[in-house]
Design a protein around this motif. Structure first.
Motif, mmCIF file in Angstrom:
data_model
loop_
_atom_site.group_PDB
_atom_site.id
_atom_site.type_symbol
_atom_site.label_atom_id
_atom_site.label_comp_id
_atom_site.label_asym_id
_atom_site.label_seq_id
_atom_site.Cartn_x
_atom_site.Cartn_y
_atom_site.Cartn_z
ATOM 1 N N PRO A 266 -18.090 3.988 -10.964
ATOM 2 C CA PRO A 266 -17.606 2.627 -10.704
ATOM 3 C C PRO A 266 -17.708 2.306 -9.216
ATOM 4 C CG PRO A 266 -15.759 4.113 -11.005
ATOM 5 C CD PRO A 266 -16.996 4.920 -11.274
ATOM 6 N N LEU A 267 -17.730 1.030 -8.884
ATOM 7 C CA LEU A 267 -17.851 0.593 -7.494
ATOM 8 C C LEU A 267 -16.580 -0.130 -7.062
ATOM 9 C CD1 LEU A 267 -20.881 1.107 -8.214
ATOM 10 C CD2 LEU A 267 -21.445 -0.768 -6.673
ATOM 11 N N ARG A 268 -16.130 0.162 -5.855
ATOM 12 C CA ARG A 268 -14.977 -0.548 -5.290
ATOM 13 C C ARG A 268 -15.102 -0.593 -3.777
ATOM 14 N NH1 ARG A 268 -11.473 3.645 -7.223
ATOM 15 N NH2 ARG A 268 -10.120 2.087 -8.169
ATOM 16 N N SER A 269 -14.475 -1.601 -3.197
ATOM 17 C CA SER A 269 -14.234 -1.660 -1.764
ATOM 18 C C SER A 269 -12.729 -1.521 -1.570
ATOM 19 C CB SER A 269 -14.700 -2.993 -1.168
ATOM 20 O OG SER A 269 -16.096 -3.161 -1.314
ATOM 21 N N PHE A 270 -12.327 -0.659 -0.627
ATOM 22 C CA PHE A 270 -10.897 -0.391 -0.459
ATOM 23 C C PHE A 270 -10.629 0.018 0.988
ATOM 24 C CE2 PHE A 270 -7.485 2.771 -0.147
ATOM 25 C CZ PHE A 270 -6.422 2.086 -0.722
ATOM 26 N N VAL A 271 -9.554 -0.519 1.556
ATOM 27 C CA VAL A 271 -9.098 -0.112 2.885
ATOM 28 C C VAL A 271 -7.577 -0.045 2.876
ATOM 29 C CG1 VAL A 271 -9.033 -0.614 5.357
ATOM 30 C CG2 VAL A 271 -11.064 -1.217 4.030
ATOM 31 N N SER A 272 -7.037 1.035 3.416
ATOM 32 C CA SER A 272 -5.593 1.163 3.610
ATOM 33 C C SER A 272 -5.315 1.167 5.103
ATOM 34 C CB SER A 272 -5.083 2.461 2.974
ATOM 35 O OG SER A 272 -3.678 2.598 3.173
ATOM 36 N N GLU A 273 -4.403 0.317 5.526
ATOM 37 C CA GLU A 273 -4.023 0.230 6.935
ATOM 38 C C GLU A 273 -2.523 0.518 7.076
ATOM 39 O OE1 GLU A 273 -4.887 -3.673 8.350
ATOM 40 O OE2 GLU A 273 -7.055 -3.386 8.350
ATOM 41 N N PRO A 274 -2.121 1.185 8.159
ATOM 42 C CA PRO A 274 -2.948 1.822 9.189
ATOM 43 C C PRO A 274 -3.446 3.174 8.717
ATOM 44 C CG PRO A 274 -0.645 2.187 9.683
ATOM 45 C CD PRO A 274 -0.667 1.331 8.446
ATOM 46 N N MET A 275 -4.269 3.820 9.536
ATOM 47 C CA MET A 275 -4.787 5.146 9.212
ATOM 48 C C MET A 275 -3.980 6.247 9.894
ATOM 49 S SD MET A 275 -8.895 4.268 9.252
ATOM 50 C CE MET A 275 -9.426 5.971 9.178
ATOM 51 N N ARG A 276 -2.871 5.850 10.500
ATOM 52 C CA ARG A 276 -1.946 6.828 11.093
ATOM 53 C C ARG A 276 -0.523 6.402 10.793
ATOM 54 N NH1 ARG A 276 1.363 7.569 15.615
ATOM 55 N NH2 ARG A 276 0.904 5.476 16.382
#
Length: 389
Positions: A266-276
């Motif tokens: 499957p295809l997805r775009s994902f970002v979690s912020e922040p990375m710290r």
């Protein structure tokens, strides 16, 4: 057990980070839930940006990569009838290399014992604790016993489904996600590639990709609906579909053979912020996912690792905490640009279920513009080969 940095995940991101830190004399322990054989058995992408190549060379682990990898000066976009070549070497002065992610992992894994990099495989039920304090630690089970590792920093390189990102409170993070209404059906076969460079094809029947792992092993993909099953695609049907979607020129040079592996991704775009968050720092798929269209997954993890290794080295070697504090913002600036490019290329090359005749004409017009515009090709080439760190 006590260490300076504890890394969760022994994929390429975790191993690369571990090697870079050990090269600076920093104590590192990596824990991985799976076995070493399982990690090496995962089939992943294989287009390396210059940044990733340079990191392997910096560690002195690039010999096999340079001997077996395939340097590419360009790639192709296809619209069903013609191949539009994006000459990345001429447009950017740089190249990419085709070298499987599995092989990168193998090289990093093989060098770990002699370089004093401790990797604990088959660590079950890994949990991260007190990540916002200055005394974080992780626990895991192995051989029927509970183990604890105290560290100055914890680094989550354990992928989308790992425990690291979940250790950050929901109130302290934000997620951005797009799920695409299709997947990629891939076939790996020991046959010569149909072309010496990658072909990304936009056809009336959907997307297709002709790729390779070597001069004698090919990797092909076709776009399928999420309801499709691998069992519905015997080898001959898949080869027939590839021949149609890739166009007559590629089809004429395609060699068919039995599948070594077939799967639907499957295809997805994902970002979690922040990375710290406190003493926990995320890198790679634990913090972001890109659709594979732009060949950014492994390379984006490598750029995270570059920034993260610099930040932790500054902290331990020069007592400078500034780069640790700035890590998330610095990494995310590049992450979002890679997300944009992967999303843009995915929109251009795939057929969407809700798309109409107008949308299809827009895709074809865009491809026609790219074919006739050096400026458009330069923009694509610059992003494909990798933006500067």
């Amino acid at each position: 057990m006590k260490t300076q940095v504890a890394i969760v995940g022994a994929g390429p991101a975790g191993l690369l980070l571990g090697h870079l830190l050990r090269a600076e004399g920093i104590d590192v322990v990596i824990v991985e839930r799976a076995s070493a054989d399982y990690v090496l058995g995962r089939i992943r992408a294989g287009v390396l940006e210059r940044t990733t190549i340079d990191l392997m060379d910096r560690l002195g682990l690039g010999a096999r990569m340079h001997a077996e990898g395939l340097l590419h000066d360009g790639f192709h976009l296809a619209d069903g009838e013609r191949l539009i070549r994006i000459d990345i070497a001429a447009l950017t002065g740089r190249q990419v290399m085709v070298y499987g992610q599995t092989e990168v992992t193998r090289d990093l894994m093989a060098a770990a014992p002699e370089r004093g990099l401790t990797v604990i495989y088959e660590a079950a039920d890994v949990a991260l604790h007190d990540v916002a304090s200055d005394r974080p630690y992780l626990t895991f089970e192995k051989d029927g016993a509970l183990h604890r590792i105290d560290a100055d920093f914890l680094c989550g390189c354990d992928g989308f489904h790992g425990p690291s990102r979940r250790a950050i409170p929901a109130s302290a993070s934000a997620s951005f996600e797009k799920i695409y209404p299709f997947g990629w059906l891939g076939i790996l076969a020991d046959v010569a590639p149909c072309h010496h460079e990658l072909i990304y094809a936009n056809h009336d029947r959907g997307f297709a990709l002709a790729s390779m792992r070597s001069e004698s092993r090919s990797r092909y993909y076709v776009q399928v609906s999420l309801e499709e099953k691998v069992e519905d695609w015997p080898d001959e049907r898949l080869w027939d579909e590839l021949a149609v979607r890739l166009g007559p020129e590629a089809a004429a040079h395609m060699t068919r053979g039995p599948a070594l592996e077939k799967s639907i991704v499957p295809l997805r775009s994902f970002v979690s912020e922040p990375m710290r968050h406190g003493r926990l720092l995320l890198a790679g798929d634990s913090a972001h996912i890109v659709p594979p269209t732009g060949a950014k997954g492994l390379n984006l993890a490598a750029s995270d690792v570059h920034y993260l290794a610099e930040a932790l080295s500054a902290y331990f070697l020069r007592h400078d905490a500034g780069k640790v504090a700035a890590y998330s913002d610095l990494a995310l600036a590049r992450v979002w640009k890679a997300e944009r490019f992967s999303w843009q290329l995915t929109r251009l090359m795939h057929r969407f279920p809700d798309g109409d005749a107008f949308d299809r004409r827009m895709q074809l017009a865009e491809l026609d513009y790219i074919a006739s515009s050096r400026a458009a090709q330069a923009s694509i080439a610059e992003n494909y080969v990798g933006l500067p760190l």
